[in-house]
Design a protein around this motif. Structure first.
Motif, PDB file in Angstrom:
ATOM      1  N   ASP A   4       1.682  -2.978 -13.152  1.00  0.00           N
ATOM      2  CA  ASP A   4       1.213  -4.288 -12.684  1.00  0.00           C
ATOM      3  C   ASP A   4       0.671  -4.180 -11.263  1.00  0.00           C
ATOM      4  O   ASP A   4      -0.368  -4.765 -10.929  1.00  0.00           O
ATOM      5  CB  ASP A   4       2.347  -5.314 -12.728  1.00  0.00           C
ATOM      6  N   ARG A   5       1.397  -3.469 -10.422  1.00  0.00           N
ATOM      7  CA  ARG A   5       0.971  -3.287  -9.029  1.00  0.00           C
ATOM      8  C   ARG A   5      -0.342  -2.517  -8.958  1.00  0.00           C
ATOM      9  O   ARG A   5      -1.264  -2.885  -8.223  1.00  0.00           O
ATOM     10  CB  ARG A   5       2.065  -2.550  -8.256  1.00  0.00           C
ATOM     11  N   VAL A   6      -0.450  -1.458  -9.750  1.00  0.00           N
ATOM     12  CA  VAL A   6      -1.663  -0.639  -9.759  1.00  0.00           C
ATOM     13  C   VAL A   6      -2.864  -1.467 -10.230  1.00  0.00           C
ATOM     14  O   VAL A   6      -3.936  -1.443  -9.611  1.00  0.00           O
ATOM     15  CB  VAL A   6      -1.474   0.597 -10.659  1.00  0.00           C
ATOM     16  N   VAL A   7      -2.692  -2.212 -11.318  1.00  0.00           N
ATOM     17  CA  VAL A   7      -3.798  -3.004 -11.858  1.00  0.00           C
ATOM     18  C   VAL A   7      -4.200  -4.105 -10.874  1.00  0.00           C
ATOM     19  O   VAL A   7      -5.384  -4.419 -10.719  1.00  0.00           O
ATOM     20  CB  VAL A   7      -3.421  -3.597 -13.230  1.00  0.00           C
ATOM     21  N   SER A   8      -3.224  -4.680 -10.195  1.00  0.00           N
ATOM     22  CA  SER A   8      -3.533  -5.700  -9.193  1.00  0.00           C
ATOM     23  C   SER A   8      -4.402  -5.129  -8.077  1.00  0.00           C
ATOM     24  O   SER A   8      -5.389  -5.762  -7.649  1.00  0.00           O
ATOM     25  CB  SER A   8      -2.238  -6.273  -8.609  1.00  0.00           C
ATOM     26  N   LEU A   9      -4.079  -3.930  -7.622  1.00  0.00           N
ATOM     27  CA  LEU A   9      -4.869  -3.288  -6.574  1.00  0.00           C
ATOM     28  C   LEU A   9      -6.268  -2.925  -7.075  1.00  0.00           C
ATOM     29  O   LEU A   9      -7.267  -3.132  -6.371  1.00  0.00           O
ATOM     30  CB  LEU A   9      -4.158  -2.016  -6.095  1.00  0.00           C
ATOM     31  N   LEU A  10      -6.328  -2.406  -8.309  1.00  0.00           N
ATOM     32  CA  LEU A  10      -7.636  -2.067  -8.869  1.00  0.00           C
ATOM     33  C   LEU A  10      -8.480  -3.317  -9.115  1.00  0.00           C
ATOM     34  O   LEU A  10      -9.711  -3.274  -9.026  1.00  0.00           O
ATOM     35  CB  LEU A  10      -7.457  -1.279 -10.169  1.00  0.00           C
ATOM     36  N   GLY A  11      -7.812  -4.425  -9.414  1.00  0.00           N
ATOM     37  CA  GLY A  11      -8.535  -5.682  -9.566  1.00  0.00           C
ATOM     38  C   GLY A  11      -9.223  -6.077  -8.269  1.00  0.00           C
ATOM     39  O   GLY A  11     -10.352  -6.620  -8.291  1.00  0.00           O
ATOM     40  N   ASP A  58     -17.743  -1.705   3.005  1.00  0.00           N
ATOM     41  CA  ASP A  58     -16.745  -1.755   1.937  1.00  0.00           C
ATOM     42  C   ASP A  58     -15.923  -0.467   1.849  1.00  0.00           C
ATOM     43  O   ASP A  58     -14.873  -0.448   1.213  1.00  0.00           O
ATOM     44  CB  ASP A  58     -17.430  -1.977   0.584  1.00  0.00           C
ATOM     45  N   LEU A  59     -16.435   0.622   2.445  1.00  0.00           N
ATOM     46  CA  LEU A  59     -15.777   1.911   2.274  1.00  0.00           C
ATOM     47  C   LEU A  59     -14.344   1.916   2.810  1.00  0.00           C
ATOM     48  O   LEU A  59     -13.436   2.408   2.155  1.00  0.00           O
ATOM     49  CB  LEU A  59     -16.589   3.011   2.968  1.00  0.00           C
ATOM     50  N   ALA A  60     -14.147   1.357   4.004  1.00  0.00           N
ATOM     51  CA  ALA A  60     -12.807   1.357   4.595  1.00  0.00           C
ATOM     52  C   ALA A  60     -11.842   0.546   3.746  1.00  0.00           C
ATOM     53  O   ALA A  60     -10.700   0.965   3.510  1.00  0.00           O
ATOM     54  CB  ALA A  60     -12.866   0.806   6.017  1.00  0.00           C
ATOM     55  N   GLU A  61     -12.290  -0.611   3.262  1.00  0.00           N
ATOM     56  CA  GLU A  61     -11.418  -1.440   2.419  1.00  0.00           C
ATOM     57  C   GLU A  61     -11.100  -0.719   1.119  1.00  0.00           C
ATOM     58  O   GLU A  61      -9.944  -0.717   0.664  1.00  0.00           O
ATOM     59  CB  GLU A  61     -12.111  -2.776   2.119  1.00  0.00           C
ATOM     60  N   TRP A  62     -12.114  -0.101   0.512  1.00  0.00           N
ATOM     61  CA  TRP A  62     -11.894   0.621  -0.740  1.00  0.00           C
ATOM     62  C   TRP A  62     -10.925   1.774  -0.540  1.00  0.00           C
ATOM     63  O   TRP A  62     -10.036   2.007  -1.363  1.00  0.00           O
ATOM     64  CB  TRP A  62     -13.221   1.156  -1.281  1.00  0.00           C
ATOM     65  N   GLN A  63     -11.084   2.512   0.554  1.00  0.00           N
ATOM     66  CA  GLN A  63     -10.181   3.628   0.819  1.00  0.00           C
ATOM     67  C   GLN A  63      -8.736   3.160   0.971  1.00  0.00           C
ATOM     68  O   GLN A  63      -7.809   3.809   0.477  1.00  0.00           O
ATOM     69  CB  GLN A  63     -10.630   4.370   2.086  1.00  0.00           C
ATOM     70  N   GLY A  64      -8.553   2.028   1.640  1.00  0.00           N
ATOM     71  CA  GLY A  64      -7.204   1.495   1.800  1.00  0.00           C
ATOM     72  C   GLY A  64      -6.580   1.114   0.467  1.00  0.00           C
ATOM     73  O   GLY A  64      -5.408   1.429   0.204  1.00  0.00           O
ATOM     74  N   LEU A  65      -7.357   0.440  -0.395  1.00  0.00           N
ATOM     75  CA  LEU A  65      -6.853   0.057  -1.716  1.00  0.00           C
ATOM     76  C   LEU A  65      -6.589   1.289  -2.581  1.00  0.00           C
ATOM     77  O   LEU A  65      -5.577   1.363  -3.282  1.00  0.00           O
ATOM     78  CB  LEU A  65      -7.850  -0.868  -2.404  1.00  0.00           C
ATOM     79  N   ASN A  66      -7.498   2.249  -2.525  1.00  0.00           N
ATOM     80  CA  ASN A  66      -7.325   3.469  -3.321  1.00  0.00           C
ATOM     81  C   ASN A  66      -6.088   4.233  -2.877  1.00  0.00           C
ATOM     82  O   ASN A  66      -5.335   4.754  -3.714  1.00  0.00           O
ATOM     83  CB  ASN A  66      -8.567   4.353  -3.194  1.00  0.00           C
ATOM     84  N   ASN A  67      -5.865   4.297  -1.567  1.00  0.00           N
ATOM     85  CA  ASN A  67      -4.659   4.965  -1.065  1.00  0.00           C
ATOM     86  C   ASN A  67      -3.392   4.270  -1.564  1.00  0.00           C
ATOM     87  O   ASN A  67      -2.402   4.926  -1.913  1.00  0.00           O
ATOM     88  CB  ASN A  67      -4.671   4.992   0.460  1.00  0.00           C
ATOM     89  N   ALA A  68      -3.434   2.940  -1.608  1.00  0.00           N
ATOM     90  CA  ALA A  68      -2.274   2.180  -2.086  1.00  0.00           C
ATOM     91  C   ALA A  68      -2.023   2.458  -3.570  1.00  0.00           C
ATOM     92  O   ALA A  68      -0.874   2.564  -4.012  1.00  0.00           O
ATOM     93  CB  ALA A  68      -2.486   0.690  -1.849  1.00  0.00           C
ATOM     94  N   VAL A  69      -3.098   2.566  -4.356  1.00  0.00           N
ATOM     95  CA  VAL A  69      -2.968   2.898  -5.781  1.00  0.00           C
ATOM     96  C   VAL A  69      -2.317   4.265  -5.946  1.00  0.00           C
ATOM     97  O   VAL A  69      -1.383   4.441  -6.747  1.00  0.00           O
ATOM     98  CB  VAL A  69      -4.356   2.874  -6.470  1.00  0.00           C
ATOM     99  N   MET A  70      -2.824   5.251  -5.181  1.00  0.00           N
ATOM    100  CA  MET A  70      -2.283   6.606  -5.273  1.00  0.00           C
ATOM    101  C   MET A  70      -0.800   6.644  -4.879  1.00  0.00           C
ATOM    102  O   MET A  70       0.023   7.270  -5.543  1.00  0.00           O
ATOM    103  CB  MET A  70      -3.080   7.557  -4.376  1.00  0.00           C
TER     104      MET A  70
END
Length: 310
Positions: free
Chosen positions: A242-249, A207-219
């Motif tokens: 909206d975009r940030v919350v969608s990614l965090l979701g 899950d780490l790689a996927e989480w890092q990708g989503l976190n980078n997109a949020v940042m």
């Protein structure tokens, strides 16, 4: 190129190393200088590797390392012994450089104070071995047996308590000592474990790689808004949030909605300020700008969520 000597008598080894025969014999009997062979007359015979190992043993003993620890190093070839010796010397140099910086700063004062004595005392207690042991226990306690979290913390351990620069300032020394106290604090460790439990539960290393990708997109999304001058409570902030919350979701496995947004906002409100202080101290030690982009991005998201829920 001169050929390495195959064998030395204990007397020859004594002359080359500068150590008394009695000391070398003691190290041999104690098992820290393994015996290779003996002559037909029963005299000990040593090789080139033993000379290098003897130098390492002497250096480790000067650092106060016990014979049992040295003995546990086991059999190593000449290159391994020299590499370990180099790391030992480099560790000593770093420790001496830190102490020199404190002594110089202390002697610049007319009247040294208790803070100066505390620095010297603390530095004397915090060698490389103690630092490694501290980080081992930090990863184990904060990780709480969660393999994915422990893997993530292990990747960050050098960043969480960085090495001091060769010539640290007093500000950097004080930040480093405060950071060591913080990372050693049991309440801080327990808080980090509790705060991270919900995210890391039932996750694994994949899950780490996927989480890092989503976190980078949020940042990237939040930082782009900051760069564009978008205020958190403005109409223009709505689509960004909206975009940030969608990614965090996707990170938390939840759909966007009022309750999820409230939970995200509560997370920011209840975030332990010591965690922010932790990374501020790291920035002081490493000489990097503060606050970093990630901190600015999270501050924007927290303000945008709060404005959205009012």
């Amino acid at each position: 190129m001169a050929r390495q000597r195959d064998t030395y008598t204990i007397g020859q080894l004594s002359k080359l190393s500068g150590l008394p025969v009695k000391t070398i014999r003691f190290y041999s009997d104690a098992g820290v200088l393994p015996e290779r062979s003996r002559t037909s007359g029963g005299y000990r015979v040593y090789g080139e590797g033993d000379l290098a190992r003897l130098e390492l043993v002497r250096a480790l003993r000067e650092m106060g390392v016990g014979l049992a620890v040295i003995r546990s190093l086991g059999e190593r070839d000449l290159r391994q012994v020299l590499a370990l010796h180099l790391r030992t010397v480099e560790t000593q140099l770093r420790s001496l450089q830190r102490t020199r910086a404190v002594l110089r700063a202390t002697l610049d004062k007319d009247v040294p104070g208790e803070a100066d004595l505390r620095r010297l005392n603390s530095l004397g207690r915090l060698g490389a071995a103690e630092r490694e042991a501290m980080m081992d226990s930090f990863v184990a306690e904060v990780g709480g047996g969660n393999r994915a979290l422990e893997e993530w913390l292990t990747c960050l351990r050098e960043a969480m308590v960085p090495e001091l620069p060769p010539e640290p300032s007093i500000e950097q020394l004080d930040a480093w000592l405060e950071l060591v106290d913080l990372v050693s604090d049991q309440d801080y460790r327990a808080t980090l474990r509790k705060d991270s439990g919900g995210f890391w539960e039932n996750r694994d290393e994949r899950d780490l790689a996927e989480w890092q990708g989503l976190n980078n997109a949020v940042m990237e999304t939040a930082l782009a808004a900051l760069d564009d001058g978008v205020e958190p409570g403005s109409p223009a902030a709505g689509p960004v949030l909206d975009r940030v919350v969608s990614l965090l979701g996707q990170v938390y496995g939840q759909a966007d909605g009022p309750e999820f947004r409230r939970s995200l906002s509560r997370g920011y409100e209840e975030h332990d300020p010591r965690a922010v202080r932790h990374w501020e101290l790291v920035a002081t030690i490493t000489g990097t700008p503060w606050p970093p982009p990630q901190t600015r991005a999270h501050a924007w998201i927290a303000a945008a969520l709060l404005a959205d829920l009012i």
